[in-house]
Scaffold this motif. Structure first.
Motif, PDB file in Angstrom:
ATOM      1  N   GLU A  41      -0.775   7.314  -6.763  1.00 15.72           N
ATOM      2  CA  GLU A  41      -1.706   7.193  -5.644  1.00 15.72           C
ATOM      3  C   GLU A  41      -2.500   8.483  -5.513  1.00 15.72           C
ATOM      4  O   GLU A  41      -2.144   9.522  -6.084  1.00 15.72           O
ATOM      5  N   LEU A  46      -4.558   3.742  -3.088  1.00 20.49           N
ATOM      6  CA  LEU A  46      -3.275   3.264  -3.598  1.00 20.49           C
ATOM      7  C   LEU A  46      -3.393   2.639  -4.977  1.00 20.49           C
ATOM      8  O   LEU A  46      -2.410   2.592  -5.719  1.00 20.49           O
ATOM      9  N   PHE A  71      -2.940  -2.555   4.502  1.00 17.21           N
ATOM     10  CA  PHE A  71      -3.936  -1.754   3.790  1.00 17.21           C
ATOM     11  C   PHE A  71      -5.210  -2.572   3.627  1.00 17.21           C
ATOM     12  O   PHE A  71      -5.339  -3.674   4.174  1.00 17.21           O
ATOM     13  N   GLU A  72      -6.180  -2.021   2.881  1.00 18.05           N
ATOM     14  CA  GLU A  72      -7.457  -2.682   2.663  1.00 18.05           C
ATOM     15  C   GLU A  72      -7.697  -2.873   1.163  1.00 18.05           C
ATOM     16  O   GLU A  72      -7.282  -2.038   0.354  1.00 18.05           O
ATOM     17  N   THR A 103      -9.905  -5.821   5.325  1.00 13.57           N
ATOM     18  CA  THR A 103      -8.823  -5.157   6.040  1.00 13.57           C
ATOM     19  C   THR A 103      -7.722  -6.187   6.267  1.00 13.57           C
ATOM     20  O   THR A 103      -7.870  -7.089   7.102  1.00 13.57           O
ATOM     21  N   TRP A 127      -7.634  -0.300  -3.628  1.00 10.16           N
ATOM     22  CA  TRP A 127      -6.795  -0.456  -2.443  1.00 10.16           C
ATOM     23  C   TRP A 127      -6.850   0.851  -1.649  1.00 10.16           C
ATOM     24  O   TRP A 127      -6.649   1.936  -2.207  1.00 10.16           O
ATOM     25  N   ASN A 129      -5.361   2.743   1.840  1.00  4.89           N
ATOM     26  CA  ASN A 129      -4.304   2.682   2.848  1.00  4.89           C
ATOM     27  C   ASN A 129      -4.893   2.683   4.255  1.00  4.89           C
ATOM     28  O   ASN A 129      -6.018   3.158   4.483  1.00  4.89           O
ATOM     29  N   LEU A 130      -4.126   2.151   5.188  1.00  7.48           N
ATOM     30  CA  LEU A 130      -4.459   2.191   6.609  1.00  7.48           C
ATOM     31  C   LEU A 130      -3.487   3.120   7.325  1.00  7.48           C
ATOM     32  O   LEU A 130      -2.307   3.193   6.957  1.00  7.48           O
ATOM     33  N   LYS A 135      -2.048  -0.488  10.995  1.00  4.19           N
ATOM     34  CA  LYS A 135      -1.452  -1.394  10.006  1.00  4.19           C
ATOM     35  C   LYS A 135      -1.274  -2.813  10.529  1.00  4.19           C
ATOM     36  O   LYS A 135      -1.270  -3.766   9.744  1.00  4.19           O
ATOM     37  N   VAL A 261       4.593   6.711   2.909  1.00  2.00           N
ATOM     38  CA  VAL A 261       4.196   5.419   2.356  1.00  2.00           C
ATOM     39  C   VAL A 261       5.451   4.680   1.896  1.00  2.00           C
ATOM     40  O   VAL A 261       6.212   5.176   1.068  1.00  2.00           O
ATOM     41  N   ARG A 263       6.132   1.180   0.105  1.00  2.00           N
ATOM     42  CA  ARG A 263       5.256   0.242  -0.604  1.00  2.00           C
ATOM     43  C   ARG A 263       6.063  -0.624  -1.560  1.00  2.00           C
ATOM     44  O   ARG A 263       6.917  -0.139  -2.286  1.00  2.00           O
ATOM     45  N   VAL A 268       2.176  -2.538   2.210  1.00  2.00           N
ATOM     46  CA  VAL A 268       2.179  -1.070   2.275  1.00  2.00           C
ATOM     47  C   VAL A 268       2.369  -0.676   3.731  1.00  2.00           C
ATOM     48  O   VAL A 268       1.477  -0.835   4.564  1.00  2.00           O
TER      49      VAL A 268
END
Length: 287
Positions: A41, A46, A71-72, A103, A127, A129-130, A135, A261, A263, A268
């Motif tokens: 990452e 990610l 995550f997105e 999202t 990807w 992360n949020l 989240k 994190v 995952r 995630v």
């Protein structure tokens, strides 16, 4: 407005990453650049996959229904057509040059299936992360056809598609305050150069998908070849110069979250307990 400080230090290539062959979905062949053993990452990023082939058998099975939480996903299509659907009733068609910034938030189940049986399919999935506070937000989409993505020509022989972030006075359509992303598709004609001020405090990478270029200035410049990613650091301005065949690359940056994190597969979260809960919620139909 972006401004260049001529006295500022140029950014350097602090690491090179070569993508590895992988497959995902129902066997779609792709190149994994972030998310593999070489670079698991790059906070807040990610995963980065590049997909590109003229062989229908490499992509026709697509990405059947699968879940996401926490995550997105960012899909940027260069060639080909991809139909997406989710279990909330959302549906759309990604065409060449379009982008979808999804999202996932608290969870959804979606599919991405090629809407073609032959020809070239090419693009990227990233990807992002949020933060913990977002989240479990409601899922949402930012989806834009190519005519809604601004294109600027900031220097002779340089063309930039501004997907997220800013080039001069031009803003990209994607907005995400949590990570304040930059996402540019940059094309340089043979031998042409361009400088760009990088966002302060962000993690930044460049991935070359056509041609080759030099990053940096003078004797400190280092080459990036096709299908190579460079992690950038050490300076606030990026100096690029295309090689003899020109170059095309994506330049991506985001504010790091600096959070733990947890995952596994399509989920995630921040803790193992949250991760286990994601599996339970999915299995019990709460997405």
């Amino acid at each position: 407005m972006n401004t260049i400080d001529p006295r500022g230090e140029p950014a350097r290539l602090i690491r090179k990453v070569h993508g590895r062959a992988a497959s995902d979905g129902a066997g779609v062949k792709l190149t994994r650049v972030i998310g593999g053993p070489e670079l698991p990452e790059l906070d807040p990023f990610l995963l980065l996959d590049e997909f590109g082939t003229d062989r229908a058998e490499d992509y026709l099975a697509g990405f059947p229904s699968h879940p996401h939480r926490g995550f997105e996903t960012v899909t940027y299509m260069l060639d080909g057509r991809m139909r997406h659907k989710d279990n909330h009733g959302n549906e759309g068609l990604l065409t060449p040059g379009s982008v979808q910034w999804m999202t996932a938030g608290r969870g959804l189940v979606h599919s991405e299936m090629p809407e073609q049986e032959s020809g070239r399919m090419r693009g990227f999935q990233l990807w992002v992360n949020l933060p913990a506070r977002e989240k479990m937000t409601d899922p949402r989409y930012q989806e834009f056809a190519p005519d809604l993505i601004p294109v600027v020509r900031p220097a002779p022989g340089v063309e930039v598609k501004v997907i997220a972030g800013r080039v001069g006075d031009t803003l990209g359509p994607i907005v995400q305050p949590a990570t304040d992303p930059l996402y540019l598709d940059i094309a340089l004609e043979p031998g042409k150069a361009w400088e760009y001020p990088l966002p302060e405090g962000h993690n930044v990478f460049a991935y070359v998908f056509e041609g080759a270029l030099g990053v940096g200035e003078g004797d400190d410049a280092r080459a990036l070849e096709t299908h190579e990613m460079g992690v950038l650091g050490g300076g606030g301005r990026l100096a690029l110069r295309a090689g003899e065949a020109g170059a095309r690359l994506i330049l991506v940056a985001g504010r790091p979250l600096r959070e733990p994190v947890a995952r596994h597969g399509p989920f995630v979260m921040n803790t193992r307990q949250e991760l286990m809960q994601a599996f339970v919620d999915f299995q019990e139909g709460r997405f």
